[in-house]
Design an enzyme around this catalytic site. Sequence first.
Site, PDB file in Angstrom:
ATOM      1  N   GLU A  40      -2.325   0.566   9.468  1.00  0.00           N
ATOM      2  CA  GLU A  40      -1.314  -0.124   8.683  1.00  0.00           C
ATOM      3  C   GLU A  40       0.057   0.114   9.325  1.00  0.00           C
ATOM      4  O   GLU A  40       0.324   1.173   9.882  1.00  0.00           O
ATOM      5  CB  GLU A  40      -1.329   0.419   7.246  1.00  0.00           C
ATOM      6  N   LYS A 121      -3.939  -7.247   1.040  1.00  0.00           N
ATOM      7  CA  LYS A 121      -4.162  -5.991   0.312  1.00  0.00           C
ATOM      8  C   LYS A 121      -4.160  -6.248  -1.198  1.00  0.00           C
ATOM      9  O   LYS A 121      -3.202  -6.799  -1.752  1.00  0.00           O
ATOM     10  CB  LYS A 121      -3.060  -5.001   0.692  1.00  0.00           C
ATOM     11  N   CYS A 163      -5.582   0.807   3.193  1.00  0.00           N
ATOM     12  CA  CYS A 163      -4.944   2.018   2.663  1.00  0.00           C
ATOM     13  C   CYS A 163      -5.313   2.321   1.199  1.00  0.00           C
ATOM     14  O   CYS A 163      -6.386   2.813   0.923  1.00  0.00           O
ATOM     15  CB  CYS A 163      -3.427   1.915   2.867  1.00  0.00           C
TER      16      CYS A 163
END
Length: 277
Positions: A40, A121, A163
């Site tokens: 990321e 995301k 993440c």
Amino acid sequence: MWLAAIQLVSGRHWQDNREQIAAELAALPKERPLLVLLPENFALFGERQGYLDGAEAIGSDPTADLSGATPIQQQLAEWARDYGIWLVAGAVPTTIEGSDHIHTSSLVFDPSGELRCHYHKIHLFDVDVADNHGRYRESETFSPGDAPVLVDSPFGPLGLSICYDLRFPELYRQLARAGARVLLVPAAFTAVTGEAHWEPLLRARAIENQCYVVAANQGGTHETGRQTWGHSMVIDPWGRVLASKESGCGTVLAKMEPGLIDELKRTMPVLQHARLL
């Protein structure tokens, strides 16, 4: 079949980060197929406005021609094509044509340099952490994605995540039920949360879904003072860490044995045994 995760300590400037990535790509083994995951914020890691200034447009059609693409996407496509690799660009800020939303997105390029798909995301990092940054509110900047994404590849279907998604096992179970064989986790996990939870969560996702997990993290102290945990790793479906890097810039690399997934699914068919209560 090779699985690789490139760990970086990215800074504010794309040019500097690009040179680090290029050096790691040049040192990769020559055998193919090879999948490479970037972390990321691989392109830019800085203050919020500087990061957003680097947001790149992607078409609503993820397979659209990249001839008019912005510089970061052009470079990613070139790397994938020149090295003949599957390149997953961990997460960059993106805008969708015709929309005012900004997402943090993974971009998947095949060895021909084609952008095969993108993933926005889903889970945004709105937490307080006992580090020198303290307060994180991704929702003040980004809009969440609304759908899991799976992409076909020579390694089997790849399940995409970014993440903070790692803390939500239902996403990975949905990907596994849809056929994922490799789960990808690009991240910029903080040093505090990473030390406590990074490896246990990654190994759990591998074990419970009987998939390989490739996790590329940022790994050090950044120009902004932010500290990230590193420990990028490749994990097999039994939960064994095949390769790991504690901190700093570098690449972790491991061979994928597709037969291991099939054997585990035959001898311990947990997805078939799961009961939704």
